[in-house]
Design an enzyme around this catalytic site. Structure first.
Site, mmCIF file in Angstrom:
data_model
loop_
_atom_site.group_PDB
_atom_site.id
_atom_site.type_symbol
_atom_site.label_atom_id
_atom_site.label_comp_id
_atom_site.label_asym_id
_atom_site.label_seq_id
_atom_site.Cartn_x
_atom_site.Cartn_y
_atom_site.Cartn_z
ATOM 1 C CG ASP A 79 -2.511 -6.141 -19.444
ATOM 2 O OD1 ASP A 79 -1.457 -6.068 -18.777
ATOM 3 O OD2 ASP A 79 -2.834 -5.284 -20.293
ATOM 4 C CD GLU A 80 3.225 -6.281 -18.342
ATOM 5 O OE1 GLU A 80 4.317 -6.866 -18.434
ATOM 6 O OE2 GLU A 80 3.115 -5.084 -18.019
ATOM 7 N N PRO A 102 14.261 -6.760 -24.762
ATOM 8 C CG PRO A 102 16.139 -7.777 -23.839
ATOM 9 C CD PRO A 102 15.299 -6.543 -23.756
ATOM 10 N N GLY A 127 -1.396 0.798 -4.797
ATOM 11 C CA GLY A 127 -1.819 0.475 -3.430
ATOM 12 C C GLY A 127 -2.138 1.730 -2.625
ATOM 13 C CB THR A 133 5.601 -3.530 -10.314
ATOM 14 O OG1 THR A 133 6.343 -2.356 -9.994
ATOM 15 C CG2 THR A 133 4.768 -3.962 -9.125
ATOM 16 C CB ALA A 167 4.645 -11.415 -17.687
ATOM 17 C CB ALA A 168 7.230 -15.824 -15.875
ATOM 18 N N GLY A 183 0.789 -1.239 0.000
ATOM 19 C CA GLY A 183 0.000 0.000 0.000
ATOM 20 C C GLY A 183 0.815 1.280 0.000
ATOM 21 C CG HIS A 194 8.882 -4.299 -26.156
ATOM 22 N ND1 HIS A 194 9.321 -3.071 -26.605
ATOM 23 C CD2 HIS A 194 7.793 -4.050 -25.395
ATOM 24 C CE1 HIS A 194 8.525 -2.129 -26.144
ATOM 25 N NE2 HIS A 194 7.583 -2.711 -25.414
HETATM 26 P P1 NAD Z 1 4.763 -0.407 -7.185
HETATM 27 O O1 NAD Z 1 6.068 -1.004 -7.614
HETATM 28 O O2 NAD Z 1 4.554 1.065 -7.318
HETATM 29 O O3 NAD Z 1 4.481 -0.795 -5.662
HETATM 30 C C1 NAD Z 1 4.740 -2.060 -5.125
HETATM 31 C C2 NAD Z 1 4.721 -1.921 -3.603
HETATM 32 O O4 NAD Z 1 4.918 -3.230 -3.039
HETATM 33 C C3 NAD Z 1 5.835 -1.029 -3.058
HETATM 34 O O5 NAD Z 1 5.311 -0.147 -2.087
HETATM 35 C C4 NAD Z 1 6.810 -2.018 -2.419
HETATM 36 O O6 NAD Z 1 7.522 -1.470 -1.307
HETATM 37 C C5 NAD Z 1 5.859 -3.130 -1.969
HETATM 38 N N1 NAD Z 1 6.531 -4.429 -1.837
HETATM 39 C C6 NAD Z 1 7.392 -5.017 -2.713
HETATM 40 N N2 NAD Z 1 7.798 -6.213 -2.223
HETATM 41 C C7 NAD Z 1 7.160 -6.385 -1.030
HETATM 42 C C8 NAD Z 1 7.152 -7.424 -0.076
HETATM 43 N N3 NAD Z 1 7.896 -8.526 -0.228
HETATM 44 N N4 NAD Z 1 6.375 -7.289 1.020
HETATM 45 C C9 NAD Z 1 5.614 -6.160 1.207
HETATM 46 N N5 NAD Z 1 5.605 -5.142 0.342
HETATM 47 C C10 NAD Z 1 6.357 -5.247 -0.786
HETATM 48 O O7 NAD Z 1 3.658 -1.222 -7.994
HETATM 49 P P2 NAD Z 1 2.240 -0.774 -8.573
HETATM 50 O O8 NAD Z 1 2.426 -0.252 -9.941
HETATM 51 O O9 NAD Z 1 1.525 0.021 -7.551
HETATM 52 O O10 NAD Z 1 1.547 -2.215 -8.718
HETATM 53 C C11 NAD Z 1 0.809 -2.787 -7.631
HETATM 54 C C12 NAD Z 1 0.261 -4.141 -8.052
HETATM 55 O O11 NAD Z 1 -0.559 -3.991 -9.203
HETATM 56 C C13 NAD Z 1 1.334 -5.158 -8.433
HETATM 57 O O12 NAD Z 1 0.961 -6.414 -7.938
HETATM 58 C C14 NAD Z 1 1.335 -5.148 -9.954
HETATM 59 O O13 NAD Z 1 1.739 -6.394 -10.482
HETATM 60 C C15 NAD Z 1 -0.126 -4.869 -10.240
HETATM 61 N N6 NAD Z 1 -0.392 -4.188 -11.511
HETATM 62 C C16 NAD Z 1 0.251 -3.031 -11.828
HETATM 63 C C17 NAD Z 1 -0.041 -2.383 -13.021
HETATM 64 C C18 NAD Z 1 0.625 -1.073 -13.401
HETATM 65 O O14 NAD Z 1 0.428 -0.593 -14.519
HETATM 66 N N7 NAD Z 1 1.375 -0.433 -12.520
HETATM 67 C C19 NAD Z 1 -0.981 -2.940 -13.915
HETATM 68 C C20 NAD Z 1 -1.626 -4.135 -13.548
HETATM 69 C C21 NAD Z 1 -1.323 -4.739 -12.346
HETATM 70 P P1 TYD Z 2 6.245 0.060 -18.830
HETATM 71 O O1 TYD Z 2 5.787 1.301 -18.131
HETATM 72 O O2 TYD Z 2 7.551 -0.529 -18.431
HETATM 73 O O3 TYD Z 2 5.058 -0.991 -18.721
HETATM 74 P P2 TYD Z 2 4.909 -2.475 -19.392
HETATM 75 O O4 TYD Z 2 6.133 -2.876 -20.079
HETATM 76 O O5 TYD Z 2 4.669 -3.266 -18.170
HETATM 77 O O6 TYD Z 2 3.734 -2.366 -20.306
HETATM 78 O O7 TYD Z 2 6.313 0.334 -20.396
HETATM 79 C C1 TYD Z 2 5.178 0.697 -21.168
HETATM 80 C C2 TYD Z 2 5.576 0.662 -22.636
HETATM 81 O O8 TYD Z 2 6.579 1.665 -22.870
HETATM 82 C C3 TYD Z 2 6.224 -0.643 -23.064
HETATM 83 O O9 TYD Z 2 5.842 -0.933 -24.409
HETATM 84 C C4 TYD Z 2 7.713 -0.363 -23.008
HETATM 85 C C5 TYD Z 2 7.785 1.107 -23.391
HETATM 86 N N1 TYD Z 2 8.917 1.862 -22.785
HETATM 87 C C6 TYD Z 2 9.766 2.621 -23.612
HETATM 88 O O10 TYD Z 2 9.611 2.678 -24.839
HETATM 89 N N2 TYD Z 2 10.795 3.299 -23.013
HETATM 90 C C7 TYD Z 2 11.018 3.274 -21.666
HETATM 91 O O11 TYD Z 2 11.985 3.902 -21.168
HETATM 92 C C8 TYD Z 2 10.128 2.507 -20.828
HETATM 93 C C9 TYD Z 2 10.326 2.433 -19.332
HETATM 94 C C10 TYD Z 2 9.085 1.814 -21.436
#
Ligand code: NAD
Ligand code: TYD
Length: 337
Positions: free
Chosen positions: A124-125, A271, A13, A83, A148-149, A8, A273
């Protein structure tokens, strides 16, 4: 209700914690966060002194900590994760550790403690690249990156708790989020803050990859509905209103900010991508009546304004040696030749 929000202090979060307390002011929320490089207590400053909120620093993979914070908790929503795809290419270990092992430790403790609902926030990844059409929740998982894996593995681990114990879990798979408080290593905040600094915007490959962008508040609203009314053992896709090529997003940002398009720099591609992600969201629309409200056009303008007005927030993160600088150097040592 007493809700445990893990992760959070991160981007989504922290939005969710604020969203939930606003909507449910008599509820109690505990935030459990390890405060990795991505966690930031500043994201929670509005709620830190609230009697309805408690912050605990800890790891979802540390069973004694998790068991302690779960006392009296009614529901868990798990955001905690590593993430960033590019970091997972440099070292997948923390991803497997937190996203897979950590998620299991957390859900196992939640089930044992009798917590009534568990929402696992996924992505969605896990479907992999979708050049055409849309991914239904039943689609075969086909992840490309270690990130993603690790999320796909965590989804399967979570589902087994339903399949074997009938433990009421729900999984959500959302597209790319954007909005205030997003870490500047991610695409949109990196490009916006680089543009503000007059630094190059590094587009991978030819910039032709397509992403669906959802405003973080729309995602939180969808998660709130799943937490309240989602069906046990079910997966819900979540997505925003449109798909955009990265190059078009970069052009849009530069135009909005009055910066020249010469700031765009094509760099070596990521790689593996993925070309495109496109989850089908008919299920959540039909079952929970959810749809996104913020258009990308409006959300992006607001996001640019937020980063303009909060330069102290992102400059502090970008200045961090082990959080951003070291990563950025490693990253671009492999990308910019
Ligand atoms: P973020 O990287 O901004 O935040 C992740 C948080 O988790 C951080 O505060 C970190 O300190 C905490 N954390 C990491 N490891 C931990 C652990 N072992 N124990 C407790 N806390 C821990 O990520 P976000 O972008 O806010 O994403 C949050 C969730 O949503 C993730 O599960 C991510 O896979 C999912 N998600 C993100 C996106 C996106 O576009 N950002 C899209 C779909 C799903
Ligand atoms: P990102 O924010 O890393 O999200 P995800 O790969 O999880 O979708 O990247 C979003 C898109 O932008 C992705 O196609 C990779 C591209 N990208 C760049 O072209 N340059 C960058 O420096 C970054 C971080 C991402």
């Amino acid at each position: 209700m007493k809700l445990l929000v893990t992760g959070g202090a991160g981007f989504i979060g922290s939005h969710f914690v604020r969203y939930w307390l606003k909507k449910n002011p008599s509820d109690r929320v505990i935030t459990l966060d390890k405060l990795t490089y991505a966690g930031n207590l500043d994201n929670l400053k509005e709620v830190l002194s609230s009697p309805h909120h408690r912050f605990v620093r800890g790891d979802i993979g540390h069973a004694p900590t998790v068991e302690k914070v779960l006392a009296g908790v009614d529901a868990v929503i798990n955001f905690a994760a590593e993430t960033h795809v590019d970091r997972s290419l440099l070292d997948a270990n923390p991803f497997l550790q937190t996203n897979v092992q950590g998620t299991y430790t957390l859900i196992n403790a939640a089930r044992t403690a009798g917590v009534r609902r568990f929402v696992h926030v996924s992505t969605d990844e896990v479907y992999g690249s979708v050049p055409r059409g849309k991914s239904l929740e039943t689609e075969r998982l086909n992840p490309t990156s270690p990130y993603a894996a690790s999320k796909a593995a965590s989804d399967l681990v979570v589902l087994t708790q339903w399949l074997t114990h009938r433990y009421p879990v729900m999984i959500t798979r959302c597209t790319n989020n954007y909005g205030p408080h997003q870490h500047p290593e991610k695409f949109l905040p990196l490009f916006i803050t680089n543009a503000l600094e007059g630094a190059p915007l590094p587009l991978y490959g030819r910039g032709l990859n397509v992403r669906n962008w959802i405003h973080v508040e729309d995602h939180c609203e969808a998660l709130g509905r799943v937490l309240r009314r989602g069906r046990a053992g079910e997966i819900y896709n979540i997505a925003g209103d449109g798909e955009y090529k990265n190059i078009d997003v970069a052009r849009r940002i530069l135009k909005l900010m009055g910066r020249p398009s010469t700031l765009m720099k094509f760099v070596q591609d990521r790689p593996g991508h993925d070309l495109r992600y496109a989850p089908d969201t008919r299920k959540i629309q039909k079952e929970l009546g959810w749809r996104p409200r913020v258009s990308f056009e409006r959300g992006l303008v607001e996001m640019v304004e937020w980063y303009r007005a909060h330069s102290a927030w992102w400059r502090a993160i970008k200045a961090k040696k082990n959080g951003f600088q070291t990563y950025y150097k490693k990253q671009y040592a492999t990308r910019i030749k």
